[in-house]
Design a protein around this motif. Structure first.
Motif, PDB file in Angstrom:
ATOM      1  N   VAL A 292      10.436  14.327  -3.386  1.00  0.00           N
ATOM      2  CA  VAL A 292      11.584  13.733  -4.061  1.00  0.00           C
ATOM      3  C   VAL A 292      11.338  12.247  -4.273  1.00  0.00           C
ATOM      4  CG1 VAL A 292      14.087  13.416  -4.018  1.00  0.00           C
ATOM      5  CG2 VAL A 292      13.072  15.350  -2.798  1.00  0.00           C
ATOM      6  N   ASN A 293      11.536  11.801  -5.508  1.00  0.00           N
ATOM      7  CA  ASN A 293      11.502  10.363  -5.768  1.00  0.00           C
ATOM      8  C   ASN A 293      12.822   9.735  -5.351  1.00  0.00           C
ATOM      9  OD1 ASN A 293      10.898   7.754  -7.224  1.00  0.00           O
ATOM     10  ND2 ASN A 293      12.686   8.438  -8.369  1.00  0.00           N
TER      11      ASN A 293
ATOM     12  N   GLY B  74      12.150   3.316  -3.076  1.00  0.00           N
ATOM     13  CA  GLY B  74      10.894   2.790  -3.586  1.00  0.00           C
ATOM     14  C   GLY B  74       9.691   3.619  -3.185  1.00  0.00           C
ATOM     15  N   GLY B  75       9.853   4.957  -3.205  1.00  0.00           N
ATOM     16  CA  GLY B  75       8.730   5.807  -2.827  1.00  0.00           C
ATOM     17  C   GLY B  75       9.035   7.282  -3.013  1.00  0.00           C
ATOM     18  N   ILE B  76       8.126   8.115  -2.521  1.00  0.00           N
ATOM     19  CA  ILE B  76       8.253   9.567  -2.579  1.00  0.00           C
ATOM     20  C   ILE B  76       8.428  10.084  -1.158  1.00  0.00           C
ATOM     21  CG2 ILE B  76       7.196  11.734  -3.317  1.00  0.00           C
ATOM     22  CD1 ILE B  76       7.739   9.801  -5.630  1.00  0.00           C
ATOM     23  N   TRP B  77       9.463  10.887  -0.954  1.00  0.00           N
ATOM     24  CA  TRP B  77       9.717  11.498   0.349  1.00  0.00           C
ATOM     25  C   TRP B  77       9.376  12.981   0.298  1.00  0.00           C
ATOM     26  CZ3 TRP B  77      11.276   6.710  -0.104  1.00  0.00           C
ATOM     27  CH2 TRP B  77      11.546   5.950   1.041  1.00  0.00           C
TER      28      TRP B  77
ATOM     29  N   GLY C   5      12.743  14.167   6.842  1.00  0.00           N
ATOM     30  CA  GLY C   5      11.673  14.018   5.867  1.00  0.00           C
ATOM     31  C   GLY C   5      10.620  13.023   6.300  1.00  0.00           C
ATOM     32  N   VAL C   6       9.596  12.913   5.474  1.00  0.00           N
ATOM     33  CA  VAL C   6       8.487  11.981   5.694  1.00  0.00           C
ATOM     34  C   VAL C   6       8.349  11.099   4.453  1.00  0.00           C
ATOM     35  CG1 VAL C   6       5.990  11.777   6.012  1.00  0.00           C
ATOM     36  CG2 VAL C   6       7.242  13.601   7.177  1.00  0.00           C
ATOM     37  N   ARG C   7       8.224   9.801   4.655  1.00  0.00           N
ATOM     38  CA  ARG C   7       7.945   8.923   3.526  1.00  0.00           C
ATOM     39  C   ARG C   7       6.488   9.143   3.141  1.00  0.00           C
ATOM     40  NH1 ARG C   7       8.876   2.517   4.006  1.00  0.00           N
ATOM     41  NH2 ARG C   7       7.140   2.794   5.452  1.00  0.00           N
ATOM     42  N   TYR C   8       6.298   9.984   2.141  1.00  0.00           N
ATOM     43  CA  TYR C   8       4.960  10.441   1.769  1.00  0.00           C
ATOM     44  C   TYR C   8       4.135   9.325   1.131  1.00  0.00           C
ATOM     45  CZ  TYR C   8       1.494  13.817   0.030  1.00  0.00           C
ATOM     46  OH  TYR C   8       0.343  14.528  -0.212  1.00  0.00           O
TER      47      TYR C   8
ATOM     48  N   ILE D 185      -1.468  10.593  -5.860  1.00  0.00           N
ATOM     49  CA  ILE D 185      -0.875  10.249  -4.565  1.00  0.00           C
ATOM     50  C   ILE D 185      -1.397  11.134  -3.442  1.00  0.00           C
ATOM     51  CG2 ILE D 185       1.292  10.112  -3.285  1.00  0.00           C
ATOM     52  CD1 ILE D 185       1.075   7.973  -5.402  1.00  0.00           C
ATOM     53  N   LYS D 186      -1.742  10.484  -2.342  1.00  0.00           N
ATOM     54  CA  LYS D 186      -2.026  11.172  -1.080  1.00  0.00           C
ATOM     55  C   LYS D 186      -1.071  10.642  -0.018  1.00  0.00           C
ATOM     56  CE  LYS D 186      -6.938  11.880  -2.085  1.00  0.00           C
ATOM     57  NZ  LYS D 186      -8.342  11.567  -1.683  1.00  0.00           N
TER      58      LYS D 186
END
Length: 437
Positions: free
Chosen positions: A176-177, A207-210, A224-227, A280-281
């Motif tokens: 999720v953005n 400001g990121g992808i979770w 969740g994790v801040r991916y 993205i990784k």
């Protein structure tokens, strides 16, 4: 018909001229340098108001649906569309295509939002704060539209970059953005001369992808994790199965001249910074708000809010990832789709289509965008120049230059026959683009 075709060819030519002024050369040494392409490949043909490469045809399946954002198409051919805002109390529309037109079968979900995705027997959708899912039957029909399950709830929404784009991988993970509620993390947002907040506290929750689990209900931030972090705002995103990796399109920052007129002129502010594609990784940092990518200098530049002057190296210690590809500034990439079908010519296989919603902030330079481009890929990475694939959404070159587009492309999806679908969130139009030899 001849006059109509001429108009659309002029549209493509005008877009090319504008973008060539915004870009510099291309080099295969770095995929981040793929900024020197704007012409429609091959011979442009006019179809349903769009210019397309030779052999392609566009059909308008539906119109006036509302603000059609992202789109998903089932293996049976049903079309699921998320509306930015509900229309007649319906935020999700289900359409069925028959004889070149798509009729609305039903609608449900009385909430605004952008994201929609079909995976593992569920239809996943997003509001601006939550992610939901609906159980599908063996025909990929929603069993009970009134019975939605909440997968994630309570995501940040401060009415700026609030759209929650979503995508799922093959390991039951949901991405999720969560867009930054700021332009450049200034102490006073978008105010002339205001400096950046130390440590940018926005990045803690935006400001990121979770990453969340796709099969677990009622998750919150703590589940969740801040991916990935350092991404100002992402609306276009897709999973690249060729290298099993998430790709995203970032909306770059605005107002370099307005905030720092002593460092940037209006033309620099119009074309900078690049709109970037990132591969993205987990754990990646793309650098917002501390840096931006300058497609003309072909490097990461230190943001003026954090001590930059338009030339200083923004990443001397190489802690921020490089873009996989870069495009002219302020074009607003709202859709990303990796093409895996067999209908289109071989050059399109595993490449990426990007829907550029179009600019609003290039004045006094002409506005630009409002088209779908194609980015070739090889072995899971951008390879070669990008090109305008579908143009003419704006209605005319004059509309493009003024930023008064009639239609603005937003969402992309691939159908079971290998055609692609494009939404427009201004007039609520759905296009289907197909190829015949």
């Amino acid at each position: 018909m001849k006059n109509r075709s001429s108009i659309f060819l002029l549209t493509a030519a005008f877009a090319g001229a504008v973008l060539l002024n915004a870009c510099t050369g291309n080099s295969k040494k770095s995929t981040a340098e793929n900024t020197d392409s704007s012409k429609t490949a091959g011979v442009a043909t006019a179809s349903a108001g769009l210019t397309l490469p030779e052999g392609f045809n566009a059909a308008i399946l539906a119109e006036d649906l509302g603000g059609t954002r992202h789109i998903a198409v089932s293996s049976q051919g049903d079309i699921f569309v998320k509306l930015g805002k509900p229309k007649d109390g319906k935020g999700i529309l289900v359409l069925h295509e028959n004889n070149g037109k798509a009729e609305v079968k039903n609608g449900f979900g009385d909430y605004e939002g952008t994201g929609i995705y079909i995976k593992n027997g569920y239809l996943y959708t997003s509001s601006n704060e939550d992610v939901y899912r609906y159980k599908l039957n063996d025909k990929n029909e929603v069993i009970d539209p009134a019975k939605r399950e909440t997968v994630v709830k309570g995501l940040l929404n401060r009415n700026q970059h609030e759209a929650k784009a979503i995508v799922l991988d093959d390991a039951s993970n949901l991405y999720v953005n969560i867009g930054a509620y700021s332009n450049s993390c200034q102490i006073k947002d978008r105010e002339k001369g205001s400096l950046g907040q130390p440590g940018c506290p926005i990045l803690d929750s935006a400001g990121g992808i979770w990453q969340f689990k796709a099969d677990k209900l009622n998750q919150t931030y703590k589940d969740g994790v801040r991916y990935a972090t350092g991404l100002r705002n992402v609306v276009g995103m897709d999973w690249n199965k060729q290298n099993n990796q998430l790709f995203v399109m970032q909306h770059g920052r605005d107002a370099l001249h307005d905030i720092f007129p002593d460092m940037f002129d209006t033309k620099q502010s119009a074309i900078l910074p690049a709109e970037c594609m990132y591969a993205i990784k987990k754990g990646d940092n793309a650098g917002w708000p501390y840096i931006y990518y300058d497609q003309e200098q072909r490097k990461k530049i230190l943001a003026p809010e954090y001590g930059g002057d338009g030339k200083k190296d923004g990443d001397p210690t190489h802690k921020f990832i490089n873009p996989a590809a870069a495009y002219p500034g302020h074009l607003a990439p709202n859709g990303l789709l990796f093409y895996t079908g067999d209908q289109f010519p071989e050059k399109y296989k595993n490449g990426a289509f990007i829907a550029f919603h179009g600019s609003w902030n290039r004045a006094p330079e002409p506005q630009a965008g409002y088209f779908v481009v194609f980015q070739p890929f090889k072995d899971g990475k951008p390879d070669g120049k990008w090109e305008v694939f579908a143009d003419g959404f704006s209605g005319s070159p004059e509309n493009t230059a003024k930023g008064s587009a009639v239609r603005r492309p937003c969402g992309l999806a691939q159908g079971p026959d290998g055609s692609i679908y494009v939404t427009d969130d201004s007039k609520g139009t759905i296009y289907k683009i197909s190829y015949k030899k």
